[in-house]
Design an enzyme around this catalytic site. Structure first.
Site, PDB file in Angstrom:
ATOM      1  N   HIS A 138       0.838  -1.205   0.000  1.00 50.77           N
ATOM      2  CA  HIS A 138       0.000   0.000   0.000  1.00 50.77           C
ATOM      3  C   HIS A 138       0.871   1.252   0.000  1.00 50.77           C
ATOM      4  CE1 HIS A 138      -0.555  -0.344   4.663  1.00 50.77           C
ATOM      5  NE2 HIS A 138       0.352   0.590   4.432  1.00 50.77           N
ATOM      6  N   GLU A 143      -4.940   0.431  -0.388  1.00 52.77           N
ATOM      7  CA  GLU A 143      -4.734  -0.989  -0.135  1.00 52.77           C
ATOM      8  C   GLU A 143      -4.886  -1.824  -1.415  1.00 52.77           C
ATOM      9  OE1 GLU A 143      -3.500  -1.846   2.699  1.00 52.77           O
ATOM     10  OE2 GLU A 143      -4.981  -1.912   4.294  1.00 52.77           O
TER      11      GLU A 143
HETATM   12  C1  GLP Z   1       1.359   3.038   7.153  1.00 54.17           C
HETATM   13  C2  GLP Z   1       1.189   4.293   6.320  1.00 54.17           C
HETATM   14  C3  GLP Z   1       1.979   4.200   5.028  1.00 54.17           C
HETATM   15  C4  GLP Z   1       3.403   3.745   5.335  1.00 54.17           C
HETATM   16  C5  GLP Z   1       3.359   2.394   5.971  1.00 54.17           C
HETATM   17  C6  GLP Z   1       4.726   1.770   6.192  1.00 54.17           C
HETATM   18  O1  GLP Z   1       0.570   2.013   6.698  1.00 54.17           O
HETATM   19  N1  GLP Z   1      -0.177   4.544   6.005  1.00 54.17           N
HETATM   20  O2  GLP Z   1       1.974   5.467   4.383  1.00 54.17           O
HETATM   21  O3  GLP Z   1       4.156   3.729   4.150  1.00 54.17           O
HETATM   22  O4  GLP Z   1       2.698   2.577   7.212  1.00 54.17           O
HETATM   23  O5  GLP Z   1       5.165   1.950   7.493  1.00 54.17           O
HETATM   24  P1  GLP Z   1       6.629   1.579   7.984  1.00 54.17           P
HETATM   25  O6  GLP Z   1       7.521   2.615   7.440  1.00 54.17           O
HETATM   26  O7  GLP Z   1       6.514   1.648   9.478  1.00 54.17           O
HETATM   27  O8  GLP Z   1       6.934   0.219   7.486  1.00 54.17           O
END
Ligand code: GLP
Length: 240
Positions: A138, A143
């Site tokens: 996503h 999603e």
């Molecule tokens: C959430 C946000 C996304 C982000 C993702 C990844 O789902 N909505 O925009 O890219 O987290 O998070 P992480 O960087 O903690 O893996």
């Protein structure tokens, strides 16, 4: 797609901050699209440092965040507004009036989505969009699905995302089931995109993002169609 490798998560944060800083130096009134998640925390840290050292200024920058959980007010510790305030907004010279994030705690979410798109349109869209990568591909909270939404919309989070977010909430009931997210269209309309991907657990999804078929089942794969996208990662990939 240009791929830039960082040695580790620390240098990924530094390199991302320098990349963004360069864009701000070229265009001080940049419209900057911003992500949340653990990946960009280092970037916010170093951007803060560059601003505090007077190397860059956010005084004319306008920011638009990608998404927010439905049902969480801006003062909820797990809201993305709270995250942004803690890691970035409160630390740099970015005027409050230049900050945009969808609200997830309003009764009329459809109206909120329209308001957000109108605000985006008024500034002429995103100049530079920074993205993280969800474990299921996503981007923002767009999603995997059989279709893609162009505009800001309310999304039902997938079971995998709800499960992934469980660790941030006291119990599974408290994990939001929906979010408001910028659409894939607004993301793809950005002049430039920087995708940040960190950690071995993202290897498979990064490979699909870069080399896999373009499919709504892997929303990030659509980034292959963007004319100016840079991927900054600490995962060493075998290119096709
Ligand atoms: C959430 C946000 C996304 C982000 C993702 C990844 O789902 N909505 O925009 O890219 O987290 O998070 P992480 O960087 O903690 O893996």
């Amino acid at each position: 797609m240009e791929i830039i490798y960082a040695q580790d998560n620390l240098s990924l944060g530094q390199m991302a901050a320098r990349w963004v800083a360069r864009e701000i130096l070229v265009c001080p009134h940049l419209v900057l699209g911003l992500p949340t998640g653990s990946t960009p925390i280092g970037m916010y840290h170093y951007l803060t440092r560059l601003a505090q050292e007077g190397i860059i200024s956010f005084s004319q920058v306008r920011t638009f965040n990608l998404d927010e959980y439905v049902g969480l007010a801006a003062d909820h510790p797990q809201s993305y507004a709270f995250f942004m305030r803690e890691h970035f907004w409160s630390k740099v010279d970015l005027p409050n009036g230049n900050v945009n994030i969808p609200r997830g705690d309003v009764s009329n979410l459809a109206e909120e989505c329209r308001r957000y798109d109108d605000a985006l349109q008024r500034v002429g869209g995103i100049d530079v969009q920074i993205l993280g990568l969800g474990p299921n591909g996503h981007i923002g909270f767009n999603e995997p699905s059989h279709n893609m939404e162009i505009h800001t919309h309310v999304v039902d989070l997938t079971a995998a995302t709800i499960q992934a977010n469980r660790r941030f909430f006291p119990d599974s009931e408290a994990v939001p089931r929906q979010a408001v997210t910028m659409g894939v269209g607004s993301i793809m309309q950005a002049q430039k995109i920087l995708l940040l991907v960190s950690g071995e657990s993202k290897r498979d999804i990064l490979t699909k993002t870069i080399n896999g078929p373009v499919s709504t089942e892997v929303p990030s794969s659509i980034l292959q169609l963007h004319a100016d996208i840079t991927v900054l990662t600490d995962i060493k990939l075998n290119r096709r």
